[in-house]
Design a protein around this motif. Structure first.
Motif, PDB file in Angstrom:
ATOM      1  N   ALA A   1       0.846  -1.198   0.000  1.00 17.49           N
ATOM      2  CA  ALA A   1       0.000   0.000   0.000  1.00 17.49           C
ATOM      3  C   ALA A   1       0.880   1.245   0.000  1.00 17.49           C
ATOM      4  N   LEU A   2       1.907   1.264   0.858  1.00 22.06           N
ATOM      5  CA  LEU A   2       2.799   2.422   0.908  1.00 22.06           C
ATOM      6  C   LEU A   2       3.530   2.588  -0.422  1.00 22.06           C
ATOM      7  N   ASP A   3       3.898   1.455  -1.020  1.00 28.27           N
ATOM      8  CA  ASP A   3       4.572   1.523  -2.331  1.00 28.27           C
ATOM      9  C   ASP A   3       3.653   2.133  -3.395  1.00 28.27           C
ATOM     10  N   SER A   4       2.339   1.946  -3.224  1.00 23.86           N
ATOM     11  CA  SER A   4       1.386   2.431  -4.240  1.00 23.86           C
ATOM     12  C   SER A   4       1.057   3.909  -4.055  1.00 23.86           C
ATOM     13  N   MET A   5       1.536   4.508  -2.964  1.00 28.59           N
ATOM     14  CA  MET A   5       1.122   5.890  -2.658  1.00 28.59           C
ATOM     15  C   MET A   5       1.636   6.877  -3.699  1.00 28.59           C
ATOM     16  N   ARG A   6       0.733   7.723  -4.205  1.00 26.08           N
ATOM     17  CA  ARG A   6       1.075   8.756  -5.184  1.00 26.08           C
ATOM     18  C   ARG A   6       0.627  10.105  -4.631  1.00 26.08           C
ATOM     19  N   PHE A   7       1.393  11.152  -4.998  1.00 30.10           N
ATOM     20  CA  PHE A   7       1.070  12.502  -4.521  1.00 30.10           C
ATOM     21  C   PHE A   7       0.591  13.376  -5.677  1.00 30.10           C
ATOM     22  N   TYR A   8      -0.349  14.276  -5.388  1.00 29.04           N
ATOM     23  CA  TYR A   8      -0.899  15.193  -6.382  1.00 29.04           C
ATOM     24  C   TYR A   8      -1.049  16.578  -5.767  1.00 29.04           C
ATOM     25  N   GLU A   9      -1.328  17.580  -6.635  1.00 27.95           N
ATOM     26  CA  GLU A   9      -1.619  18.940  -6.178  1.00 27.95           C
ATOM     27  C   GLU A   9      -0.522  19.454  -5.237  1.00 27.95           C
TER      28      GLU A   9
ATOM     29  N   ALA B   1      -2.572  12.792  -1.083  1.00 25.98           N
ATOM     30  CA  ALA B   1      -1.873  11.499  -1.161  1.00 25.98           C
ATOM     31  C   ALA B   1      -2.910  10.414  -1.411  1.00 25.98           C
ATOM     32  N   VAL B   2      -2.636   9.525  -2.371  1.00 31.39           N
ATOM     33  CA  VAL B   2      -3.598   8.467  -2.700  1.00 31.39           C
ATOM     34  C   VAL B   2      -2.917   7.097  -2.671  1.00 31.39           C
ATOM     35  N   ILE B   3      -3.514   6.197  -1.910  1.00 30.24           N
ATOM     36  CA  ILE B   3      -3.099   4.789  -1.889  1.00 30.24           C
ATOM     37  C   ILE B   3      -4.138   4.001  -2.685  1.00 30.24           C
ATOM     38  N   THR B   4      -3.678   3.062  -3.532  1.00 30.39           N
ATOM     39  CA  THR B   4      -4.631   2.182  -4.214  1.00 30.39           C
ATOM     40  C   THR B   4      -4.346   0.734  -3.828  1.00 30.39           C
TER      41      THR B   4
ATOM     42  N   PRO C   1      -5.711   5.800   7.630  1.00 36.66           N
ATOM     43  CA  PRO C   1      -5.072   6.910   8.357  1.00 36.66           C
ATOM     44  C   PRO C   1      -3.634   7.184   7.913  1.00 36.66           C
ATOM     45  N   LEU C   2      -2.973   6.216   7.267  1.00 36.50           N
ATOM     46  CA  LEU C   2      -1.555   6.392   6.899  1.00 36.50           C
ATOM     47  C   LEU C   2      -1.368   7.554   5.921  1.00 36.50           C
ATOM     48  N   THR C   3      -2.352   7.743   5.028  1.00 33.91           N
ATOM     49  CA  THR C   3      -2.213   8.792   4.002  1.00 33.91           C
ATOM     50  C   THR C   3      -2.135  10.184   4.623  1.00 33.91           C
ATOM     51  N   ARG C   4      -2.871  10.375   5.714  1.00 34.25           N
ATOM     52  CA  ARG C   4      -2.987  11.698   6.308  1.00 34.25           C
ATOM     53  C   ARG C   4      -1.802  12.040   7.202  1.00 34.25           C
ATOM     54  N   GLN C   5      -0.965  11.022   7.518  1.00 38.73           N
ATOM     55  CA  GLN C   5       0.118  11.250   8.479  1.00 38.73           C
ATOM     56  C   GLN C   5       1.311  11.982   7.868  1.00 38.73           C
ATOM     57  N   ILE C   6       1.306  12.159   6.545  1.00 38.76           N
ATOM     58  CA  ILE C   6       2.495  12.713   5.919  1.00 38.76           C
ATOM     59  C   ILE C   6       2.424  14.226   5.859  1.00 38.76           C
ATOM     60  N   GLU C   7       3.519  14.828   6.299  1.00 39.35           N
ATOM     61  CA  GLU C   7       3.711  16.292   6.327  1.00 39.35           C
ATOM     62  C   GLU C   7       3.168  16.960   5.060  1.00 39.35           C
ATOM     63  N   GLY C   8       2.325  17.955   5.219  1.00 39.07           N
ATOM     64  CA  GLY C   8       1.853  18.724   4.074  1.00 39.07           C
ATOM     65  C   GLY C   8       0.625  18.144   3.401  1.00 39.07           C
TER      66      GLY C   8
ATOM     67  N   ALA D   1       8.941   9.347   5.497  1.00 39.52           N
ATOM     68  CA  ALA D   1       7.988   8.410   4.887  1.00 39.52           C
ATOM     69  C   ALA D   1       8.699   7.535   3.850  1.00 39.52           C
ATOM     70  N   ARG D   2       9.619   8.174   3.062  1.00 39.47           N
ATOM     71  CA  ARG D   2      10.381   7.400   2.060  1.00 39.47           C
ATOM     72  C   ARG D   2      11.315   6.409   2.741  1.00 39.47           C
ATOM     73  N   LEU D   3      12.001   6.866   3.798  1.00 39.66           N
ATOM     74  CA  LEU D   3      12.923   5.979   4.522  1.00 39.66           C
ATOM     75  C   LEU D   3      12.174   4.805   5.143  1.00 39.66           C
ATOM     76  N   GLU D   4      10.990   5.082   5.695  1.00 39.38           N
ATOM     77  CA  GLU D   4      10.200   4.030   6.331  1.00 39.38           C
ATOM     78  C   GLU D   4       9.856   2.934   5.329  1.00 39.38           C
ATOM     79  N   ARG D   5       9.509   3.355   4.099  1.00 37.27           N
ATOM     80  CA  ARG D   5       9.181   2.365   3.071  1.00 37.27           C
ATOM     81  C   ARG D   5      10.363   1.462   2.778  1.00 37.27           C
ATOM     82  N   LEU D   6      11.551   2.068   2.593  1.00 40.52           N
ATOM     83  CA  LEU D   6      12.745   1.256   2.313  1.00 40.52           C
ATOM     84  C   LEU D   6      13.070   0.367   3.518  1.00 40.52           C
ATOM     85  N   ALA D   7      12.880   0.906   4.719  1.00 41.47           N
ATOM     86  CA  ALA D   7      13.176   0.132   5.933  1.00 41.47           C
ATOM     87  C   ALA D   7      12.274  -1.096   6.003  1.00 41.47           C
ATOM     88  N   LEU D   8      10.971  -0.887   5.727  1.00 39.80           N
ATOM     89  CA  LEU D   8      10.040  -2.020   5.766  1.00 39.80           C
ATOM     90  C   LEU D   8      10.401  -3.034   4.683  1.00 39.80           C
ATOM     91  N   ASP D   9      10.832  -2.532   3.522  1.00 38.55           N
ATOM     92  CA  ASP D   9      11.252  -3.439   2.448  1.00 38.55           C
ATOM     93  C   ASP D   9      12.450  -4.284   2.867  1.00 38.55           C
TER      94      ASP D   9
END
Lengths: 319, 319
Positions: free
Chosen positions: A201-209, A214-217, A238-245, B195-203
């Motif tokens: 899921a984290l690998d699938s996360m994409r950012f826009y705007e 942040a969108v997870i698929t 909830p993971l999507t909302r935790q990222i700064e910005g 967030a990027r580091l966490e993904r690599l860490a989990l991988d």
């Protein structure tokens, strides 16, 4: 008819053969308040039982494993933490509901008597009911009530958590609630299949705007690869909302028939329900959901477009 | 000399020009208790300031941004949440330390006076000191103290959290602590680089010993790829222990010189300090650390071998 805690306790004291209904897909708060009330009424010598439409996840075993199953003809039915009758799932329409004890301001007042307080967890209200019933809270009841408090507040993290929530938790720990063990089971025990799904899921996360969205698929293929299933996606949103910005966090899940469902999470700056409503969905200002007839990628495109409009409208309004 | 809360307050009331030291790499509890004490003493008309060896992470700005910096010759020095003088970092040896207020049972009693209580957060103890000083807790002091409570207990999640911790939190919210905002900043605000580091860490996570041991390895290359750094690895270590069935969670970080450092997390069944000690390290029963002269892969091999011995020894003892 709306009642207060005192009236609620007076009515319950007069009843016997009481059936307690929790909502479908039961969580810690509906189960915790249901089994706490059941235990309290049993301590008063009453015949009582808790019923759900769905299977109870294994992690909640400790709430009820010492209660012997019992069959009886109910004379009184109480729904706990159930805002609308359709949340009863397959039990909807099965029973006349005499009383409802709830904390959702959206409660539709379907029961003869409604005890409603806008508190962060139904268990916070149930603590007051049980105290009013005159039952001393023992370790088992304390564990039930603490479970609801902690699960419905994200372990006392959400902004909705009040001083009274903390005070109730303190009193429950004084009564023997095993807070350390309960929080470990609820918040620090990822299944291996969930842990694998979370990675994908984290690998699938994409950012826009400008990275404000942040969108997870999550696809059916991902369930297959990880051995996981849709039940385990609850903790992903909830993971999507935790990222700064990030102001809008979206999780889109593919259903077995190829359609999709989106969970939207926002902070105070954006109304999640407003976004969901554009696609026929709904929910709360910071957590909402909607469905799509199309696949996850197309759903993502549609949602991201509306996110852009929402964020730009707000920018224009502020100018 | 050990003192109690009453004696501590009596001594502080007689002093002026007070310098407060927090530990190096300052966290929410040392900063929260330091600035809460500073604000309380200032409210009593005293000249007072907080000093740290290292830069304060930006997320803690609200603890002190309204306090005007002040220069003065200190007459009294108080260390807060500092168990040993080497935790002062570059400030070690700079000052004679008159008093220490701490919650670590491992405190080496280096100060003339020591107020020590074995509570989950220094801020829980500082709440009692400030109340004893006769200072009404205002919104700013409440925010400082709440910050320490929530950060040192993992948002009231750890088993060490007591009924009194919850009660103190309730009182701080009554005094105006902005619990929702503080918890959001502390627990729901991952930087993009993290967030990027966490993904690599989990991988990178690998399982051993029938999946009872989980190991994450973090290399210098991973910092480069993600724009992250070692400061951001703090939140990674607990991830290993969250997975179902894992009894020993290890995070190994590569240092710039090619050596490595391992953080070990366990539950009650395994003593993390015992494992760390085998490699010249140390720590607490459930959280410990040790260093290796070799790279991360070799360190992993060595650790996993000892994990196997530890788990097998325990199995044998139980038979």
């Amino acid at each position: 008819m709306k009642i207060n805690v005192k009236q609620c306790a007076e009515i319950l004291l007069k009843q016997d053969n009481i059936l307690i209904l929790t909502h479908a897909h039961p969580d810690g708060d509906t189960l915790g308040s249901g089994f706490a009330l059941c235990r309290a009424l049993m301590r008063l010598g009453k015949i009582c039982s808790v019923v759900n439409a769905d299977e109870i996840p294994k992690k909640y075993d400790y709430l009820y494993e010492d209660i012997a199953p019992i069959r009886f003809k109910q004379d009184y039915v109480v729904a706990v933490d159930v805002a609308t009758t359709n949340l009863l799932g397959s039990l909807e329409g099965e029973y006349h509901i005499d009383m409802c004890i709830d904390h959702h301001s959206t409660n539709t007042e379907y029961a003869d008597y409604l005890l409603l307080e806008d508190v962060p967890a139904a268990c916070q209200l149930m603590y007051k009911v049980i105290t009013e019933l005159g039952v001393d809270i023992d370790k088992e009841i304390a564990n039930c009530l603490y479970t609801g408090l902690t699960t419905d507040t994200g372990c006392f993290r959400y902004a909705s958590t009040t001083a009274d929530t903390y005070r109730t938790a303190a009193q429950l720990i004084d009564c023997g609630a095993d807070n350390g063990r309960i929080n470990r089971v609820m918040f620090e025990n990822k299944t291996k299949t969930y842990a694998r799904l979370e990675r994908l899921a984290l690998d699938s996360m994409r950012f826009y705007e400008n990275e404000r969205v942040a969108v997870i698929t999550i696809t059916q293929e991902m369930y297959k690869l990880t051995g996981s299933n849709e039940q385990e996606t609850e903790a992903i949103a909830p993971l999507t909302r935790q990222i700064e910005g990030v102001e809008i966090g979206i999780t889109i899940r593919e259903k077995p028939d190829g359609t999709s469902k989106a969970s939207i999470r926002t902070f105070e700056t954006v109304n999640a329900a407003q976004l969901a409503k554009m696609f026929g969905g709904g929910g709360h200002p910071q957590a909402a959901a909607c469905r799509f007839d199309c696949g996850v990628r197309e759903a993502r495109e549609k949602l991201v477009e509306k996110c852009g409009e929402l964020l730009n409208d707000r920018n224009n309004m502020c100018e």
